[in-house]
Design a protein around this motif. Structure first.
Motif, mmCIF file in Angstrom:
data_model
loop_
_atom_site.group_PDB
_atom_site.id
_atom_site.type_symbol
_atom_site.label_atom_id
_atom_site.label_comp_id
_atom_site.label_asym_id
_atom_site.label_seq_id
_atom_site.Cartn_x
_atom_site.Cartn_y
_atom_site.Cartn_z
ATOM 1 N N HIS A 25 -2.003 5.737 3.076
ATOM 2 C CA HIS A 25 -2.264 4.312 2.875
ATOM 3 C C HIS A 25 -3.510 3.850 3.614
ATOM 4 O O HIS A 25 -4.238 2.990 3.111
ATOM 5 C CB HIS A 25 -1.064 3.480 3.326
ATOM 6 C CG HIS A 25 0.051 3.440 2.318
ATOM 7 N ND1 HIS A 25 -0.026 2.738 1.147
ATOM 8 C CD2 HIS A 25 1.255 4.054 2.307
ATOM 9 C CE1 HIS A 25 1.091 2.894 0.459
ATOM 10 N NE2 HIS A 25 1.885 3.688 1.135
ATOM 11 N N PHE A 26 -3.747 4.370 4.823
ATOM 12 C CA PHE A 26 -4.904 3.880 5.569
ATOM 13 C C PHE A 26 -6.055 4.867 5.595
ATOM 14 O O PHE A 26 -7.076 4.610 6.202
ATOM 15 C CB PHE A 26 -4.541 3.473 7.008
ATOM 16 C CG PHE A 26 -3.894 4.546 7.842
ATOM 17 C CD1 PHE A 26 -4.661 5.448 8.535
ATOM 18 C CD2 PHE A 26 -2.517 4.614 7.939
ATOM 19 C CE1 PHE A 26 -4.079 6.418 9.317
ATOM 20 C CE2 PHE A 26 -1.930 5.586 8.727
ATOM 21 C CZ PHE A 26 -2.700 6.486 9.421
ATOM 22 N N GLU A 27 -5.919 5.996 4.904
ATOM 23 C CA GLU A 27 -7.039 6.922 4.783
ATOM 24 C C GLU A 27 -7.712 6.821 3.430
ATOM 25 O O GLU A 27 -8.795 7.335 3.224
ATOM 26 C CB GLU A 27 -6.564 8.367 5.002
ATOM 27 C CG GLU A 27 -6.160 8.632 6.461
ATOM 28 C CD GLU A 27 -5.777 10.074 6.692
ATOM 29 O OE1 GLU A 27 -5.557 10.794 5.697
ATOM 30 O OE2 GLU A 27 -5.688 10.484 7.858
ATOM 31 N N ALA A 32 -6.651 0.791 0.087
ATOM 32 C CA ALA A 32 -6.824 -0.328 1.024
ATOM 33 C C ALA A 32 -7.436 -1.524 0.307
ATOM 34 O O ALA A 32 -7.076 -2.668 0.555
ATOM 35 C CB ALA A 32 -7.709 0.093 2.195
ATOM 36 N N CYS A 35 -4.746 -3.223 -1.706
ATOM 37 C CA CYS A 35 -3.884 -4.035 -0.843
ATOM 38 C C CYS A 35 -4.584 -5.330 -0.467
ATOM 39 O O CYS A 35 -3.964 -6.393 -0.424
ATOM 40 C CB CYS A 35 -3.524 -3.257 0.427
ATOM 41 S SG CYS A 35 -2.484 -1.812 0.134
ATOM 42 N N ARG A 363 -4.232 0.720 7.902
ATOM 43 C CA ARG A 363 -4.900 0.814 6.598
ATOM 44 C C ARG A 363 -6.093 -0.125 6.490
ATOM 45 O O ARG A 363 -6.941 0.044 5.625
ATOM 46 C CB ARG A 363 -3.896 0.534 5.475
ATOM 47 C CG ARG A 363 -3.455 -0.919 5.327
ATOM 48 C CD ARG A 363 -2.481 -1.025 4.153
ATOM 49 N NE ARG A 363 -2.097 -2.394 3.866
ATOM 50 C CZ ARG A 363 -1.050 -3.013 4.385
ATOM 51 N NH1 ARG A 363 -0.295 -2.357 5.267
ATOM 52 N NH2 ARG A 363 -0.746 -4.246 4.039
#
Length: 405
Positions: A25-27, A32, A35, A363
């Motif tokens: 999710h945050f890589e 991102a 979101c 993220r």
């Protein structure tokens, strides 16, 4: 076979796959961005364009106005601008604790893996400035990053920078005011070649700017803004680096002796003969933040706050602000860099909420070196001190340290 719910997307995944799924999710920058768009819609009611006096016409926030007389004298224009400039409404309310304090707390409480350690180095105070719908979304990221850098300088370098920045106003101006300041910088002769690309007029225009405009603006106040270029012809290849003519802390980076003891957590070693593009950029950023900082292993998650200013981080299509960098020493003996980013495309309220709750903040802020897929990157940083006299004249001509691969 057990299942668990992802804390980010609520999707049910196998428990053994939960960590890998959550990390994605945050890589993954594309996710991102998705979101971010969803949160803009959900929180659209929070951000209403302020109806307050400005240097621009009220009906159209980016329509050029004629209420700023131009006498032809930079000094006269400065006096008028000091009285007319407006504090940016993005940060009219102070966040307490500030975002960098919240980020430090989140980093310190991150769960560590066995046999792995991490050292994180952060800038001190930095405000986040988001691009606003109906005002600057799609073109204003450069101005927002200038605002972030200015917020740090006004607080962390209060004694030297507060008096000279923006006529001693003591606050971060809005984009129209910054556009006027850049025009004045051009009138003074800063980056004369670059100003011709804009016909020396930028006030009221929805025009992208970059790190050169950032440097010219801050140099016009006597601040020692520097530029570094990284050009990767084939980012994943490993090739020899052409020795650049460099200035500022890069000299210390390229020429420092390898003083790291065996087992040391510091990755600020002497410049390698062979290095890939992304690792070189990451090593340079690490060296910048760790300069003159004693780094030793102590605890699993050590977080160090320095006086280093954040970095204006430019690449094709967007710019962001690097507020810190994390180095993890993994059990297999490898070292992993992660940039800590403030992105103008993210919603400040959402970012603050995630940091306060210590949930989902990664993220938005964490970007691994593997996400650096562009062929060109440019950094702008500000060295300490105020230039005067002959040095001030030299600052009018912009140059850069350049790395080609």
């Amino acid at each position: 076979m057990s299942w668990s719910s992802c804390p980010f997307c609520q999707q049910q995944v196998l428990s053994v796959e939960l960590e890998r799924h959550a990390n994605n999710h945050f890589e993954d920058e594309d996710l991102a961005k998705q979101c971010q768009d969803e949160e803009y819609i959900a929180l659209e009611h929070i951000w209403v364009r302020p109806q307050k006096p400005s240097l621009l016409c009220v009906d159209n926030p980016m329509q050029p106005a004629s209420d700023f007389p131009r006498s032809g004298s930079p000094d006269e224009n400065i006096r008028r601008l000091v009285s007319l400039q407006v504090r940016d409404a993005n940060r009219k309310c102070e966040v307490n604790p500030d975002l960098m304090t919240l980020l430090k707390s989140c980093l310190e409480s991150e769960p560590g893996k066995s046999n792995s350690t991490s050292i994180t180095i952060l800038s001190g105070y930095v405000d986040h400035f988001q691009s606003l719908k109906f005002e600057d979304v799609g073109w204003g990221c450069g101005w927002r990053n200038i605002q972030m850098l200015a917020s740090h300088l006004l607080v962390q370098r209060r004694e030297e920078a507060r008096e000279v920045l923006f006529g001693g106003a003591g606050f971060v101006p809005d984009i129209p005011s910054l556009q006027r300041w850049l025009e004045i910088a051009w009138e003074k002769g800063f980056d004369a070649a670059g100003s011709n690309d804009f016909d020396r007029k930028i006030y009221g225009k929805r025009t992208w700017i970059g790190s050169t405009e950032c440097a010219a603006l801050f140099r016009s106040f006597g601040l020692r803004a520097r530029i570094v270029d990284f050009c990767f012809s084939t980012p994943s290849d490993v090739v020899k680096v052409k020795p650049p003519k460099v200035i500022g802390p890069i000299d210390r980076y390229l020429n420092r002796p390898d003083t790291c003891e065996p087992g040391s957590s510091s990755n600020a070693k002497s410049f390698p003969e062979l290095v890939g593009g992304q690792p070189l950029l990451a090593n340079w950023v690490w060296s910048y933040f760790s300069d003159n900082t004693s780094l030793t292993k102590s605890g699993c998650n050590r977080v160090i706050v320095t006086k280093k200013a954040p970095l204006y981080f430019q690449h094709d299509g967007h710019s962001r602000t690097i507020v810190g960098i994390q180095l993890k020493s993994l059990p297999n003996g490898t070292q992993q860099f992660t940039f800590l980013i403030f992105d103008p495309g993210h919603n400040t309220k959402v970012l603050e909420s995630c940091l306060s709750k210590k949930a989902g903040w990664q993220r938005f802020i964490k970007r691994g070196v593997h996400t650096l897929k562009k062929t060109e990157y440019q950094l702008c940083y500000v060295d300490p001190g105020i230039a005067t006299g002959a040095e001030m004249e030299k600052l009018k001509s912009l140059d850069s340290a350049r790395f080609e691969f």
